[in-house]
Design a protein around this motif. Structure first.
Motif, PDB file in Angstrom:
ATOM      1  N   LYS A  23       0.834  -1.215   0.000  1.00 26.17           N
ATOM      2  CA  LYS A  23       0.000   0.000   0.000  1.00 26.17           C
ATOM      3  C   LYS A  23       0.863   1.258   0.000  1.00 26.17           C
ATOM      4  O   LYS A  23       0.568   2.232  -0.714  1.00 26.17           O
ATOM      5  CB  LYS A  23      -0.921  -0.008   1.221  1.00 26.17           C
ATOM      6  N   LEU A  24       1.928   1.261   0.795  1.00 26.47           N
ATOM      7  CA  LEU A  24       2.834   2.412   0.809  1.00 26.47           C
ATOM      8  C   LEU A  24       3.505   2.598  -0.549  1.00 26.47           C
ATOM      9  O   LEU A  24       3.683   3.727  -1.018  1.00 26.47           O
ATOM     10  CB  LEU A  24       3.900   2.220   1.896  1.00 26.47           C
ATOM     11  N   SER A  25       3.864   1.486  -1.176  1.00 27.04           N
ATOM     12  CA  SER A  25       4.497   1.554  -2.497  1.00 27.04           C
ATOM     13  C   SER A  25       3.547   2.164  -3.520  1.00 27.04           C
ATOM     14  O   SER A  25       3.964   2.953  -4.373  1.00 27.04           O
ATOM     15  CB  SER A  25       4.932   0.154  -2.944  1.00 27.04           C
ATOM     16  N   ARG A  26       2.261   1.817  -3.427  1.00 21.21           N
ATOM     17  CA  ARG A  26       1.267   2.416  -4.340  1.00 21.21           C
ATOM     18  C   ARG A  26       1.170   3.915  -4.123  1.00 21.21           C
ATOM     19  O   ARG A  26       1.096   4.690  -5.089  1.00 21.21           O
ATOM     20  CB  ARG A  26      -0.105   1.762  -4.106  1.00 21.21           C
ATOM     21  N   ASP A  27       1.158   4.332  -2.854  1.00 20.64           N
ATOM     22  CA  ASP A  27       1.090   5.766  -2.551  1.00 20.64           C
ATOM     23  C   ASP A  27       2.322   6.493  -3.095  1.00 20.64           C
ATOM     24  O   ASP A  27       2.208   7.601  -3.645  1.00 20.64           O
ATOM     25  CB  ASP A  27       0.995   5.982  -1.039  1.00 20.64           C
ATOM     26  N   ILE A  28       3.502   5.886  -2.931  1.00 20.74           N
ATOM     27  CA  ILE A  28       4.748   6.478  -3.444  1.00 20.74           C
ATOM     28  C   ILE A  28       4.686   6.600  -4.959  1.00 20.74           C
ATOM     29  O   ILE A  28       5.074   7.620  -5.542  1.00 20.74           O
ATOM     30  CB  ILE A  28       5.960   5.638  -3.009  1.00 20.74           C
ATOM     31  N   THR A  29       4.164   5.568  -5.617  1.00 28.81           N
ATOM     32  CA  THR A  29       4.050   5.577  -7.083  1.00 28.81           C
ATOM     33  C   THR A  29       3.126   6.691  -7.552  1.00 28.81           C
ATOM     34  O   THR A  29       3.455   7.450  -8.477  1.00 28.81           O
ATOM     35  CB  THR A  29       3.521   4.221  -7.586  1.00 28.81           C
ATOM     36  N   VAL A  30       1.965   6.816  -6.904  1.00 31.18           N
ATOM     37  CA  VAL A  30       0.979   7.833  -7.305  1.00 31.18           C
ATOM     38  C   VAL A  30       1.545   9.239  -7.122  1.00 31.18           C
ATOM     39  O   VAL A  30       1.450  10.086  -8.029  1.00 31.18           O
ATOM     40  CB  VAL A  30      -0.326   7.660  -6.494  1.00 31.18           C
ATOM     41  N   GLU A  31       2.137   9.511  -5.960  1.00 29.23           N
ATOM     42  CA  GLU A  31       2.671  10.851  -5.694  1.00 29.23           C
ATOM     43  C   GLU A  31       3.863  11.171  -6.591  1.00 29.23           C
ATOM     44  O   GLU A  31       4.043  12.320  -7.018  1.00 29.23           O
ATOM     45  CB  GLU A  31       3.075  10.966  -4.220  1.00 29.23           C
ATOM     46  N   SER A  32       4.673  10.175  -6.901  1.00 29.81           N
ATOM     47  CA  SER A  32       5.813  10.396  -7.800  1.00 29.81           C
ATOM     48  C   SER A  32       5.323  10.723  -9.207  1.00 29.81           C
ATOM     49  O   SER A  32       5.887  11.595  -9.886  1.00 29.81           O
ATOM     50  CB  SER A  32       6.715   9.159  -7.825  1.00 29.81           C
ATOM     51  N   LYS A  33       4.284  10.024  -9.657  1.00 26.27           N
ATOM     52  CA  LYS A  33       3.712  10.316 -10.982  1.00 26.27           C
ATOM     53  C   LYS A  33       3.156  11.734 -11.032  1.00 26.27           C
ATOM     54  O   LYS A  33       3.313  12.441 -12.038  1.00 26.27           O
ATOM     55  CB  LYS A  33       2.613   9.304 -11.316  1.00 26.27           C
ATOM     56  N   ARG A  34       2.510  12.147  -9.954  1.00 21.69           N
ATOM     57  CA  ARG A  34       1.974  13.513  -9.909  1.00 21.69           C
ATOM     58  C   ARG A  34       3.102  14.541  -9.983  1.00 21.69           C
ATOM     59  O   ARG A  34       2.946  15.599 -10.604  1.00 21.69           O
ATOM     60  CB  ARG A  34       1.157  13.711  -8.627  1.00 21.69           C
ATOM     61  N   THR A  35       4.214  14.235  -9.349  1.00 19.90           N
ATOM     62  CA  THR A  35       5.374  15.134  -9.416  1.00 19.90           C
ATOM     63  C   THR A  35       5.897  15.225 -10.844  1.00 19.90           C
ATOM     64  O   THR A  35       6.249  16.311 -11.324  1.00 19.90           O
ATOM     65  CB  THR A  35       6.489  14.626  -8.480  1.00 19.90           C
ATOM     66  N   ILE A  36       5.946  14.088 -11.537  1.00 22.05           N
ATOM     67  CA  ILE A  36       6.424  14.067 -12.920  1.00 22.05           C
ATOM     68  C   ILE A  36       5.484  14.874 -13.814  1.00 22.05           C
ATOM     69  O   ILE A  36       5.934  15.660 -14.664  1.00 22.05           O
ATOM     70  CB  ILE A  36       6.550  12.619 -13.420  1.00 22.05           C
ATOM     71  N   THR A  86       9.493  -2.288  -4.744  1.00 21.03           N
ATOM     72  CA  THR A  86      10.363  -1.937  -5.870  1.00 21.03           C
ATOM     73  C   THR A  86       9.687  -0.987  -6.861  1.00 21.03           C
ATOM     74  O   THR A  86      10.320  -0.069  -7.380  1.00 21.03           O
ATOM     75  CB  THR A  86      10.856  -3.204  -6.584  1.00 21.03           C
ATOM     76  N   THR A  87       8.382  -1.174  -7.113  1.00 19.44           N
ATOM     77  CA  THR A  87       7.682  -0.310  -8.081  1.00 19.44           C
ATOM     78  C   THR A  87       7.677   1.138  -7.612  1.00 19.44           C
ATOM     79  O   THR A  87       7.939   2.063  -8.397  1.00 19.44           O
ATOM     80  CB  THR A  87       6.234  -0.794  -8.280  1.00 19.44           C
ATOM     81  N   GLY A  88       7.380   1.357  -6.337  1.00 17.10           N
ATOM     82  CA  GLY A  88       7.368   2.719  -5.802  1.00 17.10           C
ATOM     83  C   GLY A  88       8.737   3.361  -5.810  1.00 17.10           C
ATOM     84  O   GLY A  88       8.874   4.543  -6.142  1.00 17.10           O
ATOM     85  N   LEU A  89       9.764   2.582  -5.468  1.00 17.71           N
ATOM     86  CA  LEU A  89      11.124   3.129  -5.446  1.00 17.71           C
ATOM     87  C   LEU A  89      11.588   3.508  -6.852  1.00 17.71           C
ATOM     88  O   LEU A  89      12.253   4.528  -7.043  1.00 17.71           O
ATOM     89  CB  LEU A  89      12.086   2.115  -4.823  1.00 17.71           C
ATOM     90  N   GLN A  90      11.252   2.683  -7.838  1.00 17.84           N
ATOM     91  CA  GLN A  90      11.620   3.016  -9.224  1.00 17.84           C
ATOM     92  C   GLN A  90      10.957   4.319  -9.662  1.00 17.84           C
ATOM     93  O   GLN A  90      11.591   5.170 -10.304  1.00 17.84           O
ATOM     94  CB  GLN A  90      11.184   1.886 -10.156  1.00 17.84           C
TER      95      GLN A  90
END
Length: 255
Positions: A23-36, A86-90
């Motif tokens: 769940k944390l990895s999903r949150d990291i992925t979503v917020e990183s995409k928004r930053t991009i 790994t997905t969120g970190l990438q």
């Protein structure tokens, strides 16, 4: 029975921890995409500093999520839970390296990323990003999360796709210099990945094909700018590149 009950409790606790990390990895992925997505607006925005400041605020929020991951992994073997995060970190590596490229036109190193992921928190959870000394360890908790080389490489490989989009968008806004800067940078990245080749992890060799596609599209845009730039009005350049990109995709699909 007592022994098996203890095994059950241990496995359940490990499974619950794995799910929390997913769940944390999903949150990291979503917020990183928004930053991009926010950083892509820099090609058309008049105030670039404001966008960079907003992106840094968003990345600070992502690092707070990564702090929670580090706390979950405290005392655990990270490699046992690596697949969950790994997905969120990438995606985080992609966002940070994209921001760093916009600022400096260079690639951020893995060591620089890891330095940003050292957290010192008080009991109440207030963050102070400087690492604590031995004397402070009694009052402050120190957590760190290290990006693995594979996560770093995969994040950089995904970065090339974002740079390709930035290149096309900048041309559409009349910026002629950015495509050539991006092209030179992508060639250096592609050369670096070529040295790894099939000797690295399977995922890295898979990304190499996508990287090559992005480089071809940027080089095609630079070619059109150099050869036909004086013939085509600036407001029509983006349409020309989008047509050429579709043609390249079709040819690659046929081959």
């Amino acid at each position: 029975m007592l022994a098996f009950k203890s095994f059950q409790q241990e496995l359940d606790a490990r499974h619950d921890k794995y799910e929390r990390l997913v769940k944390l990895s999903r949150d990291i992925t979503v917020e990183s995409k928004r930053t991009i997505f926010l950083l892509h607006r820099i090609t058309s925005a008049p105030d670039t500093e404001e966008i960079l400041t907003d992106s840094e605020i968003k990345l600070d929020g992502v690092r707070q999520k990564i702090l929670q991951v580090a706390q979950e992994l405290s005392g655990e073997d990270m490699h046992q839970f690596h697949r969950a995060i790994t997905t969120g970190l990438q995606e985080y590596v992609e966002a940070v390296s994209f921001q760093h490229f916009i600022k400096t036109r260079s690639l951020i190193s893995m060591d620089e990323i890891n330095k940003q992921l050292i957290f010192t928190t008080e009991e109440y959870g207030k963050e102070n990003k400087t690492p604590s000394s031995d004397a402070q360890d009694k009052q402050f908790g120190t957590w760190r999360l290290k990006i693995t080389p594979v996560d770093y490489l995969l994040g950089v490989a995904d970065l090339t796709g974002e740079l390709m989009r930035m290149c096309i968008n900048s041309v559409g806004n009349g910026d002629i210099d950015t495509p050539f800067e991006v092209s030179q940078f992508l060639r250096q990245v592609y050369d670096g990945f070529s040295f790894i080749g099939n000797t690295g992890p399977y995922e890295v060799s898979k990304k190499l094909y996508t990287l090559k596609q992005s480089l071809a599209k940027v080089e095609n845009a630079c070619y059109a700018l150099k050869v036909r730039g004086s013939e085509i009005p600036k407001h029509m350049l983006a349409d020309v590149f989008s047509v050429k990109t579709e043609m390249i995709d079709q040819e690659e699909g046929i081959s």
